[in-house]
Design a protein around this motif. Structure first.
Motif, PDB file in Angstrom:
ATOM      1  N   GLU A  35       0.836  -1.194   0.000  1.00  0.00           N
ATOM      2  CA  GLU A  35       0.000   0.000   0.000  1.00  0.00           C
ATOM      3  C   GLU A  35       0.873   1.248   0.000  1.00  0.00           C
ATOM      4  O   GLU A  35       2.078   1.184   0.261  1.00  0.00           O
ATOM      5  N   CYS A  36       0.261   2.396  -0.264  1.00  0.00           N
ATOM      6  CA  CYS A  36       1.008   3.646  -0.446  1.00  0.00           C
ATOM      7  C   CYS A  36       0.753   4.668   0.661  1.00  0.00           C
ATOM      8  O   CYS A  36       1.151   5.832   0.531  1.00  0.00           O
ATOM      9  N   ASP A  37       0.117   4.249   1.758  1.00  0.00           N
ATOM     10  CA  ASP A  37      -0.338   5.224   2.739  1.00  0.00           C
ATOM     11  C   ASP A  37       0.762   5.865   3.561  1.00  0.00           C
ATOM     12  O   ASP A  37       0.515   6.840   4.268  1.00  0.00           O
ATOM     13  N   GLU A  38       1.996   5.366   3.478  1.00  0.00           N
ATOM     14  CA  GLU A  38       3.079   5.948   4.273  1.00  0.00           C
ATOM     15  C   GLU A  38       4.017   6.833   3.448  1.00  0.00           C
ATOM     16  O   GLU A  38       5.008   7.330   3.978  1.00  0.00           O
ATOM     17  N   THR A  40       3.725   9.806   2.180  1.00  0.00           N
ATOM     18  CA  THR A  40       3.753  11.251   2.407  1.00  0.00           C
ATOM     19  C   THR A  40       4.388  11.611   3.750  1.00  0.00           C
ATOM     20  O   THR A  40       4.408  12.779   4.134  1.00  0.00           O
ATOM     21  N   THR A  68      -1.807  13.824  -9.211  1.00  0.00           N
ATOM     22  CA  THR A  68      -2.317  12.910  -8.207  1.00  0.00           C
ATOM     23  C   THR A  68      -2.566  11.566  -8.875  1.00  0.00           C
ATOM     24  O   THR A  68      -3.279  11.495  -9.875  1.00  0.00           O
ATOM     25  N   CYS A  71      -2.856   4.635  -5.870  1.00  0.00           N
ATOM     26  CA  CYS A  71      -1.963   3.538  -5.527  1.00  0.00           C
ATOM     27  C   CYS A  71      -2.297   2.357  -6.431  1.00  0.00           C
ATOM     28  O   CYS A  71      -3.455   2.144  -6.808  1.00  0.00           O
ATOM     29  N   GLU A  76      -6.870   4.823  -3.783  1.00  0.00           N
ATOM     30  CA  GLU A  76      -6.544   5.940  -2.907  1.00  0.00           C
ATOM     31  C   GLU A  76      -5.521   6.830  -3.592  1.00  0.00           C
ATOM     32  O   GLU A  76      -4.499   6.353  -4.078  1.00  0.00           O
ATOM     33  N   VAL A  78      -2.576   9.669  -4.310  1.00  0.00           N
ATOM     34  CA  VAL A  78      -1.354  10.189  -3.706  1.00  0.00           C
ATOM     35  C   VAL A  78      -0.915  11.401  -4.527  1.00  0.00           C
ATOM     36  O   VAL A  78      -0.723  11.298  -5.742  1.00  0.00           O
ATOM     37  N   PRO A 143       5.845  -0.262  -2.616  1.00  0.00           N
ATOM     38  CA  PRO A 143       4.619   0.388  -3.091  1.00  0.00           C
ATOM     39  C   PRO A 143       4.808   1.006  -4.463  1.00  0.00           C
ATOM     40  O   PRO A 143       5.884   1.507  -4.794  1.00  0.00           O
TER      41      PRO A 143
END
Length: 204
Positions: A35-38, A40, A68, A71, A76, A78, A143
């Motif tokens: 996943e890409c949630d970390e 930023t 933008t 992911c 979602e 990014v 990711p």
């Protein structure tokens, strides 16, 4: 651009003849990619530096394009300008032979620098199923973002893959690598030179 760029020695472009057809499938496909949630937040989890801090080792900087991207593993979004480094961002596709050569080096480097450097892929001008299949074949799990239309490639004014962007801890683009595919040791030296992160132990 103010950043230095290596000479183009080996690359591949999608000339249209082998352009993958968008299968219209769901945005999520099974893949080993993370996943890409970390992305930023800095790799070490600390707060990013305040504006006006020390310049990066690479010298001149440029802003990332204001794009933008979703992911790869879902939808979602990014914002590229929100990415925080030190980070290595690699544009790749399943139809690109030099990418296939370079991606294992990225994975090895990612495995040795967890918590120190973000290693991020951008799947460019490819379908999710084909890219997921390659990620499975090469055991990739870093990711990746998904850029089906090649918007980042176009924003950089470039046509060929692979491309590697070096992003400092303030989110600035400090170096653009276009040369022949690197191995993990060469990548580590580039990161040390342009982002100031020493090569990890255990890397021959």
């Amino acid at each position: 651009m103010a950043m230095a760029a290596a000479l183009l020695l080996a690359a591949c472009g999608n000339d249209g003849g082998g352009e993958p057809v968008d299968d219209g499938g769901p945005p999520e496909v099974a893949s080993p990619l993370a996943e890409c949630d970390e992305l930023t937040a800095p790799p070490d989890g600390e707060s990013p530096p305040a504006a006006g801090g020390e310049p990066s080792p690479g010298g001149g900087t440029d802003q990332l394009p204001e794009l933008t991207l979703p992911c790869f593993t879902g939808d979602e979004p990014v914002e590229l300008t929100a990415l925080r480094g030190p980070a290595v961002v690699n544009l790749w596709a399943s139809w690109c032979p030099p990418c296939r050569e370079e991606l294992p080096a990225l994975q090895r480097y990612a495995d040795l620098t967890t918590g120190q450097v973000h290693v991020v892929g951008v799947v460019s001008e490819d379908t999710r199923p084909r890219a997921a299949s390659l990620a499975e074949d090469l055991a990739l799990d870093f990711p990746s973002l998904y850029d089906r239309g090649g918007d980042l490639l176009a924003s950089l004014g470039l046509m060929n893959l692979p491309i590697t962007l070096f992003i400092d801890d303030a989110g600035e683009l400090v170096y653009l690598h276009l040369a022949r595919p690197y191995d993990a040791a060469e990548l580590a030296e580039l990161v040390a030179e342009h982002l100031g992160v020493p090569p990890p132990e255990g890397l021959a």
